[in-house]
Scaffold this active site. Structure first.
Site, mmCIF file in Angstrom:
data_model
loop_
_atom_site.group_PDB
_atom_site.id
_atom_site.type_symbol
_atom_site.label_atom_id
_atom_site.label_comp_id
_atom_site.label_asym_id
_atom_site.label_seq_id
_atom_site.Cartn_x
_atom_site.Cartn_y
_atom_site.Cartn_z
ATOM 1 N N SER A 149 11.694 21.389 -1.104
ATOM 2 C CA SER A 149 11.882 22.065 -2.285
ATOM 3 C C SER A 149 11.518 23.491 -2.138
ATOM 4 C CB SER A 149 10.999 21.359 -3.316
ATOM 5 O OG SER A 149 11.167 21.999 -4.680
ATOM 6 N N LEU A 150 11.475 24.245 -3.182
ATOM 7 C CA LEU A 150 10.733 25.739 -2.961
ATOM 8 C C LEU A 150 9.771 25.682 -3.942
ATOM 9 C CD1 LEU A 150 14.180 27.630 -3.103
ATOM 10 C CD2 LEU A 150 12.559 27.793 -1.080
ATOM 11 N N LYS A 179 19.267 32.308 -6.702
ATOM 12 C CA LYS A 179 19.146 31.231 -6.777
ATOM 13 C C LYS A 179 20.151 30.576 -7.972
ATOM 14 C CE LYS A 179 15.187 27.682 -7.099
ATOM 15 N NZ LYS A 179 15.812 26.820 -8.094
ATOM 16 N N ARG A 229 20.236 15.525 -2.619
ATOM 17 C CA ARG A 229 18.829 15.553 -1.900
ATOM 18 C C ARG A 229 17.964 14.307 -1.976
ATOM 19 N NH1 ARG A 229 14.478 20.096 -3.691
ATOM 20 N NH2 ARG A 229 14.644 18.785 -5.514
ATOM 21 N N GLU A 283 24.548 24.591 -2.638
ATOM 22 C CA GLU A 283 24.284 24.093 -3.855
ATOM 23 C C GLU A 283 25.693 23.807 -4.503
ATOM 24 O OE1 GLU A 283 21.305 24.157 -4.388
ATOM 25 O OE2 GLU A 283 20.768 23.952 -6.496
ATOM 26 N N LYS A 326 11.297 32.866 -10.098
ATOM 27 C CA LYS A 326 12.119 32.250 -11.297
ATOM 28 C C LYS A 326 12.288 33.049 -12.496
ATOM 29 C CE LYS A 326 13.209 27.727 -11.891
ATOM 30 N NZ LYS A 326 12.819 26.599 -11.913
ATOM 31 N N CYS A 341 23.077 27.122 -55.011
ATOM 32 C CA CYS A 341 22.757 28.339 -54.255
ATOM 33 C C CYS A 341 21.265 28.680 -54.391
ATOM 34 C CB CYS A 341 23.739 29.581 -54.756
ATOM 35 S SG CYS A 341 23.311 31.025 -53.989
ATOM 36 N N CYS A 393 21.360 32.263 -56.606
ATOM 37 C CA CYS A 393 21.418 32.337 -57.917
ATOM 38 C C CYS A 393 21.632 31.065 -58.699
ATOM 39 C CB CYS A 393 23.024 33.089 -58.145
ATOM 40 S SG CYS A 393 24.534 32.216 -57.303
ATOM 41 N N CYS A 424 28.874 29.464 -52.133
ATOM 42 C CA CYS A 424 28.227 29.778 -53.367
ATOM 43 C C CYS A 424 29.570 30.210 -53.921
ATOM 44 C CB CYS A 424 27.108 30.834 -53.354
ATOM 45 S SG CYS A 424 27.022 31.634 -54.928
HETATM 46 S S1 IVH Z 1 16.936 27.825 0.317
HETATM 47 C C1 IVH Z 1 13.704 24.667 0.705
HETATM 48 N N1 IVH Z 1 18.731 29.522 -1.014
HETATM 49 O O1 IVH Z 1 16.797 25.674 -5.002
HETATM 50 C C2 IVH Z 1 15.045 24.621 1.317
HETATM 51 N N2 IVH Z 1 17.883 27.432 -1.996
HETATM 52 O O2 IVH Z 1 14.164 24.902 -5.995
HETATM 53 C C3 IVH Z 1 15.678 25.830 1.295
HETATM 54 N N3 IVH Z 1 18.675 26.640 -4.429
HETATM 55 O O3 IVH Z 1 16.489 22.722 -3.238
HETATM 56 C C4 IVH Z 1 16.615 26.544 0.319
HETATM 57 N N4 IVH Z 1 19.694 28.471 -4.542
HETATM 58 O O4 IVH Z 1 18.822 23.445 -3.585
HETATM 59 C C5 IVH Z 1 17.912 28.197 -0.925
HETATM 60 N N5 IVH Z 1 20.133 30.728 -2.418
HETATM 61 C C6 IVH Z 1 19.333 29.617 -2.343
HETATM 62 C C7 IVH Z 1 19.244 28.653 -3.516
HETATM 63 C C8 IVH Z 1 18.547 27.579 -3.196
HETATM 64 C C9 IVH Z 1 19.543 27.525 -5.148
HETATM 65 C C10 IVH Z 1 18.209 25.448 -4.410
HETATM 66 C C11 IVH Z 1 18.119 24.580 -3.443
HETATM 67 C C12 IVH Z 1 16.531 23.926 -3.517
HETATM 68 C C13 IVH Z 1 16.115 24.291 -4.816
HETATM 69 C C14 IVH Z 1 14.587 24.705 -4.923
#
Ligand code: IVH
Length: 669
Positions: free
Chosen positions: A87-88, A120, A141, A178, A318, A409, A412, A428
């Site tokens: 994840s990020l 993103k 995932r 995605e 974000k 109303c 009024c 009204c």
């Molecule tokens: S790179 C860790 N690039 O965001 C894997 N991810 O919140 C590197 N996501 O699981 C991912 N846009 O599914 C990457 N331009 C982008 C993205 C992206 C959306 C999603 C991705 C990841 C999630 C994490």
């Protein structure tokens, strides 16, 4: 506080946060039906991580803070990913980006790092495995190690090539990207879903997830899903050096990539690009919820490494959440200028994407019923673009009973009736209702109507309180003293309002028609009608068949026009307007003083008392021409303060100069 008590409190909080995170993971991933906003979820995770870092004794290996969130439904076979799907880490501020930048620069001893920033995408990630150029599996995932086998569904997505267009860059590799649904298709999908009596998707991410994870692939195929590649998983030997080359290669092989990426090498450039995309966010045809900042070079990425949850070489920035949860304090009902009653939810103030929100629109009472909301309920709200937020759904109900449409109303006390035609609108029915009248005045003075500058709600409220306006036409009998007495502003602004009232008299008939607030008559139809009938007197004398002959006028509008021009109350107002010198013709040329007709005007410098647009409109309505350029065809140059080079050029051409005062005297003469 006693240490033991403090520790107990911390432990309780940690347990609470873990439970909340696990619970909301379930709603988000398994049910595609989140109960809190992303930001609220991220705040839980952040708080948990901090508490665990400060209290290592409570930092358990199986805490949700260490794991990739996700779900594995038993509806699908499971597929093990060749390399883990991470994840990020999420950040919400420039300071956090700066800290991340500092950390990685330290780790690789301040080498000049090149970054690549990508939007993103707000969808769900999928892992595709290609062997010898053919797609052999597609999975979600899942928990990061194992995903759900959605191969057949993935194959229905047109932007995912089944066979790669040219020789693939490796015999065996995983591609990640995605799956998403664009804004237009999401809207269509939800409309369709409602039509069939089902519950609509809360957002496009949930729609994409729900559509991909269907047992019947034909349903997935009908949902118009799309796919952007964004990363590489496991890959047998390849020579790809960096993310940029990787994206270009993917494009060559027939994948869709996001073209809005940027290579940056300094923090300043990163901030600038984040800002640019943030401002463009609503223009994207698909939803994005932030940006991903990645180290471009693959070797450096390896050097920097990953935790077991997320890569250290990338971070997500974000955007401020568009959604938040809050409580409905009250449901108020408002009376519009046509008597239409609309509900408005008064909220416990909450911060959403940069602003504090304290109310949300509810389009009509059917919506209250559909959402099943009432005062005291906890709700999820969402801001889309600049529009006033809307309520997405109820999260926790307080009362069991329904919110009832009021019978009388609030302004009024007259009876409120449901329209028989659309069966949704409540009105009204008292045309003299105070609130309706006030809103008719606001509409009359508004920019697209008579454009009376400075004559807004505050002024109108006070004038009504002092009984200075009883009919709309009374606007034209207001005096200098009427305004000064309000103690809202001084002489200068009062004069400006009076001038603006004066100018408004010269507006063409279409503006007046629209300003009168006739039910079902919008701006465009006002123009059509004014063009056809030319003079308001012709409208008063028109029969229903005269109206209905015009293709743009339907039954509803025809009835409304007839009723309006038959009402003694309205005819009285029209007579007063005529008496006060308000123009009632579409072509205003006959009533001007002839000064402007067929003359060309150029403006330079700032006007003190008027908006340029306002003056342009007046001059044009008198048959004058506005030009940008000085040449020998220009008759007059209107000069405000700090004039530009146009003035000196005008002198060379011997063009007559008019200052603001003189212009005013010509206009009013
Ligand atoms: S790179 C860790 N690039 O965001 C894997 N991810 O919140 C590197 N996501 O699981 C991912 N846009 O599914 C990457 N331009 C982008 C993205 C992206 C959306 C999603 C991705 C990841 C999630 C994490």
């Amino acid at each position: 506080m006693n240490n033991i008590f403090l520790l107990k409190k911390i432990k309780d909080r940690i347990n609470f946060l873990r439970k909340e995170i696990i619970k909301h993971d379930y709603f988000y991933y398994n049910e595609n039906n989140p109960k809190i906003s992303d930001k609220e979820y991220d705040d839980f995770v952040k708080e948990l991580k901090n508490l665990e870092a400060e209290n290592p004794n409570f930092n358990l290996y199986d805490s949700p803070s260490h794991k990739v969130s996700g779900s594995l439904s038993s509806n699908f076979r499971h597929i093990k990913h060749f390399s883990n799907m991470l994840s990020l880490d999420n950040t919400y501020s420039y300071t956090e980006i700066m800290e991340w930048h500092k950390k990685i620069s330290k780790k690789i001893f301040n080498k000049n790092i090149e970054f690549i920033i990508e939007p993103k995408i707000d969808g769900l990630s999928a892992n595709l495995i290609y062997v010898d150029g053919t797609l052999i599996s597609g999975s979600t995932r899942g928990d990061g190690l194992i995903g759900e086998d959605v191969t057949e569904n993935i194959k229905t997505i047109k932007s995912i090539p089944y066979k790669l267009a040219t020789d693939s860059f490796s015999n065996f590799f995983e591609l990640r990207g995605e799956v998403y649904i664009n804004k237009k298709n999401f809207k269509e999908l939800n409309n369709n879903i409602i039509k069939h009596g089902h519950k609509k998707f809360v957002n496009s991410r949930n729609a994409a997830s729900g559509s991909l994870r269907q047992k019947n692939k034909n349903i997935t195929a009908s949902r118009k899903l799309d796919f952007f590649v964004h990363s590489i998983g496991f890959s047998e030997n390849n020579n790809i050096i960096n993310q940029f080359d990787f994206l270009q290669l993917c494009k060559k092989h027939g994948f869709k990539i996001q073209e809005d990426f940027k290579i940056c090498s300094s923090l300043k450039e990163i901030y600038e690009y984040v800002n640019i995309i943030f401002n463009k966010r609503d223009f994207f045809v698909y939803e994005i919820d932030g940006l991903v900042i990645k180290v471009n070079d693959f070797k450096l990425q390896n050097e920097i490494g990953c935790t077991n949850k997320s890569p250290r070489w990338a971070i997500a920035f974000k955007f401020p959440a568009k959604q938040a949860t809050t409580i409905i304090k009250k449901i108020e009902v408002h009376v519009g200028r046509t008597g239409r009653i609309t509900p408005l939810a008064i909220l416990e103030p909450v911060f959403v994407s940069g602003v504090t929100i304290s109310n949300a629109t509810l389009h009509n009472f059917d919506e209250i019923k559909r959402l099943n909301i009432n005062e005291g309920d906890t709700v999820l709200i969402e801001r889309a673009g600049d529009v006033i937020p809307k309520i997405v759904k109820v999260i926790k109900k307080k009362k069991k009973n329904f919110f009832n449409v009021p019978h009388f109303c609030p302004s009024c006390n007259s009876i409120i009736l449901k329209e028989t035609i659309d069966k949704v609108t409540y009105r009204c029915i008292n045309y003299r209702c105070k609130e309706q009248f006030k809103n008719r005045l606001i509409h009359f003075a508004s920019r697209d109507s008579m454009d009376i500058f400075g004559f807004g709600e505050v002024v109108i409220d006070q004038l009504l309180e002092r009984n200075k306006i009883k009919l709309i036409s009374d606007i034209y009998s207001l005096t200098f003293n009427d305004f000064i007495e309000l103690n809202l502003f001084g002489k200068k602004k009062t004069n400006n309002i009076l001038k603006s009232i004066l100018f408004s008299k010269k507006k063409p008939l279409n503006r007046l028609l629209f300003a009168l607030g006739i039910k079902h008559l919008g701006k465009e139809k006002s123009k059509i009608i004014a063009k056809k009938f030319k003079n308001i007197k012709a409208l008063i004398n028109a029969t229903s068949s005269d109206f209905i002959k015009i293709p743009e006028i339907g039954n509803k509008l025809c009835t409304s026009l007839k009723m309006f021009f038959e009402s003694k109350y309205n005819l009285n107002i029209i007579n007063y307007l005529i008496k006060f010198g308000v123009n009632i013709e579409e072509s205003v040329l006959q009533i001007d003083n002839g000064f402007f007709k067929n003359k060309t005007f150029v403006f330079t410098g700032k006007l003190l008392n008027y908006k340029r647009k306002q003056i342009y409109e007046i001059i044009e309505s008198f048959g004058g021409i506005i030009s940008e350029y000085i040449n020998n065809r220009v008759d007059y140059i209107i000069v405000g303060s700090n004039p530009g080079f146009k003035l000196s050029k005008a002198k060379i051409f011997n063009i007559e100069i008019i200052d603001e005062k003189k212009l005013e005297s010509i206009l009013i003469s």
